[in-house]
Structure formats: C-alpha cells, structure tokens
Design a protein around this motif. Structure first.
Motif, PDB file in Angstrom:
ATOM      1  N   LEU A 109      14.047   3.798   6.407  1.00 55.88           N
ATOM      2  CA  LEU A 109      13.745   2.512   5.786  1.00 55.88           C
ATOM      3  C   LEU A 109      12.383   2.534   5.096  1.00 55.88           C
ATOM      4  O   LEU A 109      12.190   1.891   4.062  1.00 55.88           O
ATOM      5  N   ALA A 110      11.448   3.282   5.663  1.00 61.59           N
ATOM      6  CA  ALA A 110      10.138   3.437   5.021  1.00 61.59           C
ATOM      7  C   ALA A 110      10.285   4.160   3.689  1.00 61.59           C
ATOM      8  O   ALA A 110       9.619   3.833   2.703  1.00 61.59           O
ATOM      9  N   GLY A 111      11.186   5.151   3.655  1.00 58.58           N
ATOM     10  CA  GLY A 111      11.417   5.898   2.420  1.00 58.58           C
ATOM     11  C   GLY A 111      11.979   5.025   1.317  1.00 58.58           C
ATOM     12  O   GLY A 111      11.712   5.252   0.128  1.00 58.58           O
ATOM     13  N   VAL A 168      10.384  -1.019   4.855  1.00 55.43           N
ATOM     14  CA  VAL A 168       9.402  -1.193   5.925  1.00 55.43           C
ATOM     15  C   VAL A 168       8.158  -0.379   5.597  1.00 55.43           C
ATOM     16  O   VAL A 168       8.194   0.525   4.752  1.00 55.43           O
ATOM     17  N   ALA A 169       7.074  -0.716   6.242  1.00 54.16           N
ATOM     18  CA  ALA A 169       5.810  -0.022   6.006  1.00 54.16           C
ATOM     19  C   ALA A 169       5.066   0.117   7.324  1.00 54.16           C
ATOM     20  O   ALA A 169       5.224  -0.704   8.227  1.00 54.16           O
ATOM     21  N   THR A 170       4.273   1.162   7.435  1.00 50.55           N
ATOM     22  CA  THR A 170       3.427   1.364   8.612  1.00 50.55           C
ATOM     23  C   THR A 170       2.007   0.969   8.252  1.00 50.55           C
ATOM     24  O   THR A 170       1.417   1.512   7.311  1.00 50.55           O
ATOM     25  N   MET A 171       1.467   0.007   8.999  1.00 51.12           N
ATOM     26  CA  MET A 171       0.141  -0.545   8.701  1.00 51.12           C
ATOM     27  C   MET A 171      -0.826  -0.216   9.831  1.00 51.12           C
ATOM     28  O   MET A 171      -0.447  -0.271  11.009  1.00 51.12           O
ATOM     29  N   PRO A 172      -2.076   0.097   9.511  1.00 46.89           N
ATOM     30  CA  PRO A 172      -3.084   0.349  10.541  1.00 46.89           C
ATOM     31  C   PRO A 172      -3.224  -0.841  11.479  1.00 46.89           C
ATOM     32  O   PRO A 172      -3.289  -1.986  11.022  1.00 46.89           O
ATOM     33  N   ARG A 173      -3.200  -0.563  12.771  1.00 47.60           N
ATOM     34  CA  ARG A 173      -3.376  -1.560  13.826  1.00 47.60           C
ATOM     35  C   ARG A 173      -2.223  -2.560  13.920  1.00 47.60           C
ATOM     36  O   ARG A 173      -2.223  -3.406  14.805  1.00 47.60           O
ATOM     37  N   ARG A 174      -1.247  -2.463  13.042  1.00 46.39           N
ATOM     38  CA  ARG A 174      -0.106  -3.384  13.109  1.00 46.39           C
ATOM     39  C   ARG A 174       1.200  -2.661  13.411  1.00 46.39           C
ATOM     40  O   ARG A 174       2.163  -3.279  13.824  1.00 46.39           O
ATOM     41  N   GLY A 175       1.231  -1.360  13.208  1.00 51.17           N
ATOM     42  CA  GLY A 175       2.454  -0.610  13.432  1.00 51.17           C
ATOM     43  C   GLY A 175       3.420  -0.759  12.269  1.00 51.17           C
ATOM     44  O   GLY A 175       3.018  -1.003  11.136  1.00 51.17           O
TER      45      GLY A 175
END
Length: 225
Positions: free
Chosen positions: A53-55, A59-66
C-alpha cells in the motif's frame, strides 16, 4: 511463505476498500498489532500488505507516528487530478473504438443505475454506482495496462472524488455528464468521448475551491514552506 503472500494480497484488497470507502480516513494510524488482531493473521502478511500500500501511495510511514493512511498536499491533489483526467480520457477514447455492443448495453444499465440513485440525494450511494460506471469504461478500453494504472490513481484519489460529490448540485451534474459520455461512446465518437471524460474528471477553478472547502481536517497536508 506462499500462504503469507496470499494473506497479504487479501489484506491489501480489504485495506484498499476501507480506504477508498472512507472507513479508514487520511491520517488514521495503521498499527500492525491491531490489524493482525482484527484480521486474525500474523504480523508478517500485515507488514507485507502495508509495504504494498505504501508503494501505491495509499499509506505512508511518518516519523513518530508510524504507518498512517496517506494524505496529500493541495499541489499534489491538483497534479493527481490532472493525471486522472487524462488517464480516464484515454480510456474513454479507446472504449469508444473498442467496446462491443454487449458491453455498451452494460454501460447503459450502469448509467441508469446512477440516474436512479441521483434522485435519492445520497452522494455516497451514488459514488459506488459511479465507480462501477467508470470501471466499465476502463475495462472497455481493452488495454489492461492502462486499466490498472487508471485504477491505481483512482484509488489514490478516491476519498477526494467521493467528497466532491457532496458539493451542492454535483451529483446531478455528474449524472448529466455521464449521459453525454455514454452517448459519445455508444456512437463511436472517440475524440468527443475523450474530451467529455477529461472535463468530467478534471477539478479546477471554482470546482477545486468548492472541493477544498468541504475537505475535512486531516485529509490534506499543509504545503511545504
């Protein structure tokens, strides 16, 4: 390993559906443990599904938020709608040249479904029928690569396309535009079908301002300074 791969594929489809239907909204956190408990699987297929899903940008991975459901900036929103409009225009042009009569009859039935739903003033129900109408045109282009790419961008923009149907008068206008697009495809008028579809999907000027006015907080990221 093969079982994990199948589970991950199933999870991707379920999470995509939750995102594009608004069950999961931009900014919502996607926790591996919670998802594994919800779907009754180990964390491995969940992790693989989130990577997929990130690809696709959902969705995205964010610092301190996951990992969270992705939101986009206003500039990205405009750019993506520009691309979406051109992709769908290409689908409509090719569909006008390639759709067999049986598929056009199905498209007519889907357009009638949209027409029936517009009378109920239920934008979300209309949206689901609207998706089926558009997907029939994607399939009608008889180009599987174009169909996949169009669906990928559509999925990324789905929350915003759903929201724009809540603009006053937009459902009725959308349905009228469907009728014109359907007529062009039915008559094999490829260039007209493409132009009408491009105009149907594009969001600019007053339409963009109206959309931005109804986007809930958290859907859009602030522009970079």
């Amino acid at each position: 390993m093969a079982q994990n791969g199948k589970l991950a594929t199933d999870l991707v489809q379920k999470l995509e559906r939750d995102i594009v239907t608004g069950v999961l909204k931009p900014g919502d956190k996607l926790d591996e443990r919670s998802l594994s408990e919800r779907f009754g699987v180990s964390r491995t297929p969940v992790r693989e599904a989130l990577q997929t899903l990130a690809g696709s940008g959902l969705v995205a991975t964010m610092p301190r938020r996951g990992t969270i459901v992705a939101s986009i900036t206003v500039a990205e929103l405009i750019e993506m709608f520009e691309v979406m409009a051109e992709l769908e225009a290409m689908c409509a042009r090719l569909a006008a040249r390639r759709m067999p009569r049986v598929d056009i009859d199905n498209l007519i039935a889907l357009a009638n479904e949209c027409s029936a739903l517009q009378e109920h003033a239920d934008a979300d129900a209309y949206y689901e029928a609207n998706v089926r109408f558009h997907e029939a045109i994607y399939a009608g282009c008889r180009n599987s690569f174009l169909e996949r790419q169009t669906k990928n961008v559509r999925n990324r923009l789905a929350p915003y396309r759903r929201l724009q149907l809540h603009r006053p008068g937009r459902v009725k206008k959308s349905n009228n535009e469907h009728a014109d697009i359907l007529s062009a495809i039915s008559n094999g008028e490829a260039d007209i079908a493409g132009k009408l579809m491009q105009q149907h999907v594009a969001v600019q000027g007053e339409a963009l301002n109206d959309l931005l006015a109804i986007v809930p907080r958290g859907y859009l990221e602030p522009l970079a300074s």
